[in-house]
Enzyme design. Structure first.
Site, PDB file in Angstrom:
ATOM      1  N   GLU A 175       4.122 -12.343   0.390  1.00  0.00           N
ATOM      2  CA  GLU A 175       4.132 -11.192   1.293  1.00  0.00           C
ATOM      3  C   GLU A 175       5.493 -10.497   1.311  1.00  0.00           C
ATOM      4  OE1 GLU A 175       1.663  -9.770   2.776  1.00  0.00           O
ATOM      5  OE2 GLU A 175       0.116 -11.303   2.555  1.00  0.00           O
ATOM      6  N   ASP A 226       1.324  -0.253   3.677  1.00  0.00           N
ATOM      7  CA  ASP A 226       1.104  -1.062   2.477  1.00  0.00           C
ATOM      8  C   ASP A 226       0.399  -0.242   1.402  1.00  0.00           C
ATOM      9  OD1 ASP A 226      -1.616  -0.997   3.121  1.00  0.00           O
ATOM     10  OD2 ASP A 226      -1.737  -3.113   3.673  1.00  0.00           O
TER      11      ASP A 226
END
Length: 171
Positions: free
Chosen positions: A32, A41
């Site tokens: 991550e 994102d």
């Protein structure tokens, strides 16, 4: 990559007694990455810390301590615990399979994992097939994403993949 046990995955498994600890340290955090400022994102979802999306708004800022606490709480309460309900034998599964399912659940959602072929195979104690089934979660926005493919399979030079870890923990 071969299905032989990965040395780095075997080393990662040594001494670890918790699926939460294993998934956090070996799979979730390395894949991550950490961002203390909210960002969008690859599919446009507001994200912060280590891939956290729940309640994230533009302009949010967190400290490392806040990110650590939030990640541990979310993984334990919102991913590990629900997996123990939807996969009744979850706590008896090999630790490496548990960690791979927790990590994948954190990334794609626990509902997706609970309703997956991987969960069905885990319930049936077909561990090797369950490990391989997790690799199907390699898309974002309907397209295969190289980073997700690496994360789900054998990783890259610096990070262990979920399949790599999962298979290393099987007898």
């Amino acid at each position: 990559m071969t299905t032989a046990k990965s040395r780095r995955a075997v080393v990662a498994l040594a001494g670890i007694t918790s699926a939460v600890t294993l998934s956090l340290g070996v799979l979730i955090k390395p894949w991550e990455g950490r961002e203390l400022h909210a960002y969008r994102d690859i599919v446009g979802v507001w994200t912060i810390c280590d891939g956290e999306t729940k309640g994230v708004k533009p302009g949010m800022v967190k400290t490392n301590a806040e990110c650590d606490a939030m990640l541990l709480r979310r993984v334990e309460q919102d991913f590990y615990r629900p997996l123990t309900v939807c996969i009744p034998n979850f706590k008896e599964l090999p630790l490496s399979l548990q960690a791979s399912l927790v990590s994948a659940g954190y990334n794609v959602g626990v509902g997706a994992i609970c309703n997956s072929t991987a969960a069905r195979l885990a319930k049936a104690d077909d561990h090797r097939a369950a490990c391989h089934a997790v690799t199907r979660f390699n898309r974002a926005g309907g397209k295969v994403v190289r980073g997700l493919k690496l994360r789900r399979e054998y990783g890259d030079a610096s990070r262990i993949g979920e399949l790599e870890l999962c298979l290393a923990g099987l007898k």
